[in-house]
Motif scaffolding. Structure first.
Motif, PDB file in Angstrom:
ATOM      1  N   ASP A  40       0.803  -1.220   0.000  1.00  0.00           N
ATOM      2  CA  ASP A  40       0.000   0.000   0.000  1.00  0.00           C
ATOM      3  C   ASP A  40       0.832   1.264   0.000  1.00  0.00           C
ATOM      4  OD1 ASP A  40      -2.338  -1.472   0.036  1.00  0.00           O
ATOM      5  OD2 ASP A  40      -2.499  -1.432   2.225  1.00  0.00           O
ATOM      6  N   TYR A  41       1.993   1.233   0.682  1.00  0.00           N
ATOM      7  CA  TYR A  41       2.847   2.414   0.764  1.00  0.00           C
ATOM      8  C   TYR A  41       4.269   2.017   1.142  1.00  0.00           C
ATOM      9  CZ  TYR A  41       2.568   1.991   5.839  1.00  0.00           C
ATOM     10  OH  TYR A  41       2.668   1.535   7.125  1.00  0.00           O
ATOM     11  N   ILE A  42       5.166   2.986   1.027  1.00  0.00           N
ATOM     12  CA  ILE A  42       6.528   2.828   1.520  1.00  0.00           C
ATOM     13  C   ILE A  42       6.939   4.174   2.108  1.00  0.00           C
ATOM     14  CG2 ILE A  42       7.650   3.424  -0.666  1.00  0.00           C
ATOM     15  CD1 ILE A  42       9.734   1.179   0.113  1.00  0.00           C
ATOM     16  N   GLU A  43       7.751   4.142   3.144  1.00  0.00           N
ATOM     17  CA  GLU A  43       8.192   5.380   3.774  1.00  0.00           C
ATOM     18  C   GLU A  43       9.325   5.998   2.961  1.00  0.00           C
ATOM     19  OE1 GLU A  43       9.036   4.453   7.856  1.00  0.00           O
ATOM     20  OE2 GLU A  43       6.925   4.120   8.297  1.00  0.00           O
ATOM     21  N   LEU A  44       9.335   7.320   2.933  1.00  0.00           N
ATOM     22  CA  LEU A  44      10.271   8.082   2.116  1.00  0.00           C
ATOM     23  C   LEU A  44      11.723   7.690   2.362  1.00  0.00           C
ATOM     24  CD1 LEU A  44      10.899  10.375   0.163  1.00  0.00           C
ATOM     25  CD2 LEU A  44      10.622  11.978   2.062  1.00  0.00           C
ATOM     26  N   HIS A  45      12.145   7.621   3.607  1.00  0.00           N
ATOM     27  CA  HIS A  45      13.555   7.333   3.886  1.00  0.00           C
ATOM     28  C   HIS A  45      13.964   5.953   3.383  1.00  0.00           C
ATOM     29  CE1 HIS A  45      13.022   4.664   7.466  1.00  0.00           C
ATOM     30  NE2 HIS A  45      11.875   5.318   7.552  1.00  0.00           N
ATOM     31  N   ILE A  46      13.038   5.013   3.337  1.00  0.00           N
ATOM     32  CA  ILE A  46      13.346   3.665   2.856  1.00  0.00           C
ATOM     33  C   ILE A  46      13.588   3.670   1.353  1.00  0.00           C
ATOM     34  CG2 ILE A  46      12.434   1.321   2.615  1.00  0.00           C
ATOM     35  CD1 ILE A  46      10.986   1.801   5.308  1.00  0.00           C
TER      36      ILE A  46
END
Length: 73
Positions: free
Chosen positions: A11-17
């Protein structure tokens, strides 16, 4: 400018990852520092939230790198 495409598998991924996975930042800590320093732009606006959830159709820019995040189908 280098262009990258990142295809979400959830559904999503975090920016820093994303920055870490694409080797734009050498580590997660370095990615978080880049974001905190105001070096990352998401859809034309400076982003300072390290855990910003990217859900697809965003354009992330940092220096000469551009990343298009594509939503899973």
């Amino acid at each position: 400018m280098a262009h990258h495409t990142f295809l979400l598998d959830g559904d999503y991924i975090e920016l820093h990852i994303v920055l870490k996975l694409l080797a734009i930042a050498p580590s997660g800590g370095a990615a978080k520092a880049m974001i905190a320093d105001g070096l990352v732009v998401v859809d034309g606006e400076i982003e300072t939230r390290k855990a910003r959830k990217l859900r697809g159709n965003e354009l992330v820019q940092i220096g000469s790198e551009a990343i298009r995040v594509i939503a899973a189908e």
